[in-house]
Design an enzyme around this catalytic site. Sequence first.
Site, PDB file in Angstrom:
ATOM      1  N   ARG A 123     121.095  61.033  43.141  1.00  0.00           N
ATOM      2  CA  ARG A 123     121.233  59.923  44.097  1.00  0.00           C
ATOM      3  C   ARG A 123     121.559  58.632  43.370  1.00  0.00           C
ATOM      4  O   ARG A 123     122.192  57.737  43.948  1.00  0.00           O
ATOM      5  CB  ARG A 123     119.902  59.655  44.816  1.00  0.00           C
ATOM      6  CG  ARG A 123     119.422  60.751  45.692  1.00  0.00           C
ATOM      7  CD  ARG A 123     118.125  60.316  46.274  1.00  0.00           C
ATOM      8  NE  ARG A 123     118.416  59.293  47.256  1.00  0.00           N
ATOM      9  CZ  ARG A 123     117.814  59.192  48.421  1.00  0.00           C
ATOM     10  NH1 ARG A 123     116.855  60.041  48.726  1.00  0.00           N
ATOM     11  NH2 ARG A 123     118.131  58.259  49.257  1.00  0.00           N
TER      12      ARG A 123
ATOM     13  N   ARG B 155     107.169  52.482  53.685  1.00  0.00           N
ATOM     14  CA  ARG B 155     108.430  51.757  53.787  1.00  0.00           C
ATOM     15  C   ARG B 155     108.762  51.212  55.185  1.00  0.00           C
ATOM     16  O   ARG B 155     109.784  51.577  55.786  1.00  0.00           O
ATOM     17  CB  ARG B 155     109.576  52.616  53.237  1.00  0.00           C
ATOM     18  CG  ARG B 155     109.250  53.176  51.863  1.00  0.00           C
ATOM     19  CD  ARG B 155     110.409  53.843  51.191  1.00  0.00           C
ATOM     20  NE  ARG B 155     111.328  52.899  50.567  1.00  0.00           N
ATOM     21  CZ  ARG B 155     112.369  53.244  49.827  1.00  0.00           C
ATOM     22  NH1 ARG B 155     112.635  54.515  49.635  1.00  0.00           N
ATOM     23  NH2 ARG B 155     113.144  52.348  49.294  1.00  0.00           N
TER      24      ARG B 155
ATOM     25  N   LYS C 288     123.426  50.625  41.422  1.00  0.00           N
ATOM     26  CA  LYS C 288     123.423  51.317  42.723  1.00  0.00           C
ATOM     27  C   LYS C 288     122.923  50.403  43.837  1.00  0.00           C
ATOM     28  O   LYS C 288     123.540  50.268  44.885  1.00  0.00           O
ATOM     29  CB  LYS C 288     122.531  52.563  42.643  1.00  0.00           C
ATOM     30  CG  LYS C 288     122.296  53.221  43.993  1.00  0.00           C
ATOM     31  CD  LYS C 288     121.204  54.273  43.960  1.00  0.00           C
ATOM     32  CE  LYS C 288     119.831  53.734  43.801  1.00  0.00           C
ATOM     33  NZ  LYS C 288     118.857  53.974  44.865  1.00  0.00           N
ATOM     34  N   ASN C 289     121.780  49.760  43.611  1.00  0.00           N
ATOM     35  CA  ASN C 289     121.163  49.012  44.706  1.00  0.00           C
ATOM     36  C   ASN C 289     121.915  47.723  45.040  1.00  0.00           C
ATOM     37  O   ASN C 289     121.822  47.230  46.159  1.00  0.00           O
ATOM     38  CB  ASN C 289     119.684  48.752  44.410  1.00  0.00           C
ATOM     39  CG  ASN C 289     118.881  50.056  44.503  1.00  0.00           C
ATOM     40  OD1 ASN C 289     119.345  51.035  45.066  1.00  0.00           O
ATOM     41  ND2 ASN C 289     117.680  50.042  43.934  1.00  0.00           N
TER      42      ASN C 289
ATOM     43  N   CYS D 148     113.915  57.760  49.314  1.00  0.00           N
ATOM     44  CA  CYS D 148     112.884  58.457  48.547  1.00  0.00           C
ATOM     45  C   CYS D 148     111.522  58.270  49.209  1.00  0.00           C
ATOM     46  O   CYS D 148     111.197  57.191  49.709  1.00  0.00           O
ATOM     47  CB  CYS D 148     112.842  57.925  47.116  1.00  0.00           C
ATOM     48  SG  CYS D 148     114.146  58.583  46.082  1.00  0.00           S
TER      49      CYS D 148
ATOM     50  N   ASP E  36     110.776  50.477  40.027  1.00  0.00           N
ATOM     51  CA  ASP E  36     111.729  51.556  39.752  1.00  0.00           C
ATOM     52  C   ASP E  36     111.685  52.028  38.297  1.00  0.00           C
ATOM     53  O   ASP E  36     112.352  53.005  37.943  1.00  0.00           O
ATOM     54  CB  ASP E  36     113.160  51.109  40.100  1.00  0.00           C
ATOM     55  CG  ASP E  36     113.346  50.943  41.595  1.00  0.00           C
ATOM     56  OD1 ASP E  36     112.460  51.357  42.360  1.00  0.00           O
ATOM     57  OD2 ASP E  36     114.377  50.377  41.999  1.00  0.00           O
TER      58      ASP E  36
END
Length: 433
Positions: free
Chosen positions: A398, A123, A23-24, A118, A306
């Site tokens: 997600r 962040r 995904k990332n 999230c 993660d």
Amino acid sequence: MEQQYIIKGGRPLAGEVTIGGAKNAALGILAAAIMSDETVTIDNLPDVRDINVLLNAIEDIGAIVDRVDRHTVRINGSTISSLVINSEFINKIRASYYLLGALLGKYKDAQVALPGGCDIGSRPIDQHIKGFEALGAKIVIEHGMIKASAQSLVGRHIYLDVVSVGATINIMLAAVLAEGKTIIENPAKEPHIVDVANFLNSMGANIKGAGTDVIRIVGVEKLSASEYSVIPDQIEAGTFMIAAAATKGDVLIKNVIPKHLEAISAKLIEIGAEVYEFDEAVRVSANRRLGHTQIKTQPYPGFPTDMQPQMATILAMGQGTSIVTENIFENRYKYVDELARMGASIKVEGNVAIIDGVSRFTGAAVSAPDLRAGAALVTAALVAEGFSTVDQIYYIERGYENFEGKLKALGADIEKVAVDDEKSMQKFKLRVG
Ligand code: EPZ
């Protein structure tokens, strides 16, 4: 209609599971794809919500997005007509900020709604801004938008004060079409950084050193057509590795790059699981209660943040006391109270979690506070005695494609049902006994 998982714990996972694209990495690659005016084909794309939101945003500004099949998309950025990204859902995802780097790099102008994602900490994006400004852009934040513009972008020497995945990718995007040479020092080295760089290079960019301590970029005139396949998702793979070991199962996890999983494999082996590496697969099994260890999250190649919630969950079932230190995000222990409902004994002090392993988890109704924590709670439920429900699974969706389907194929008793759909819940309970 909001959905939840209902799970009956106790079944060891067994069989094979195939991991999807990262995904990332894909988020960075999709943003990069709009920088070419020729058609770019991207394969091994995960079909998850964050990716679909980004694709919608790309389509919204006028690019052609042709979903060839569930995992393949063709993008053509020559028809982009708006440099303002403010679609309904875009501020819900973190990666919206990659469109800033991509549009700024290509058109020297961009406006993007401030990113969400999230809620795992504050962040900030100061390093992204510092990088764009170093290249000559002017940045203004107003009315919830970040506006970036430049007369021209000129390559510079940029030192990142914090190792940041997002800032590294964003600066690469802004620099590939800049004049001259950009050097990024202290960049992130995650596999997805390398993948985004490889993709940009496949379109004709000149990036060297991605994955090392210094990235060197020489600006090129334009980017051209490419066909590219996204690397496998190391976090999805790691999540299944943990689920296999936690349930005392035996699972072959296919379509992975074992080297990317080393930090996870090492910890699983240390606590007593078996991990066998093949060329493009890992097999994880366990036949007894696992032990304890210490984990500190670090940028790659350290232990990934993660995977922290999933790892903490398996340690909470292990023998002895484990210590987990979260060094990347300050608010990534929100699942601890949920895990406590299942019987876990975890004390959080600042960024440290002290975990006293317990010998049994019991089923409970829990709520996913974010993506990876959600996956961790599902893992706990797969082990817990009796029934659990996990709600707010849109977080899980997600980043995990068909999570319940893949677990089911490995023998788990799990079903996705509408919240409050008593009938389906009863049916499930009758079926699994
Ligand atoms: C990426 O987030 C991932 N998201 C996250 O994945 C992942 O947890 C994280 O990298 C770390 O690996 C995407 O790729 C879309 P960072 P990102 O910038 O880029 C600080 C998941 O579960 N920082 O590497 O936002 C920051 O506060 C998600 O898939 C600054 O101080 O993370 C953090 O402490 C969640 N200033 C650290 O750096 C900045 O300008 C690392 O953040 C940028 C970051």
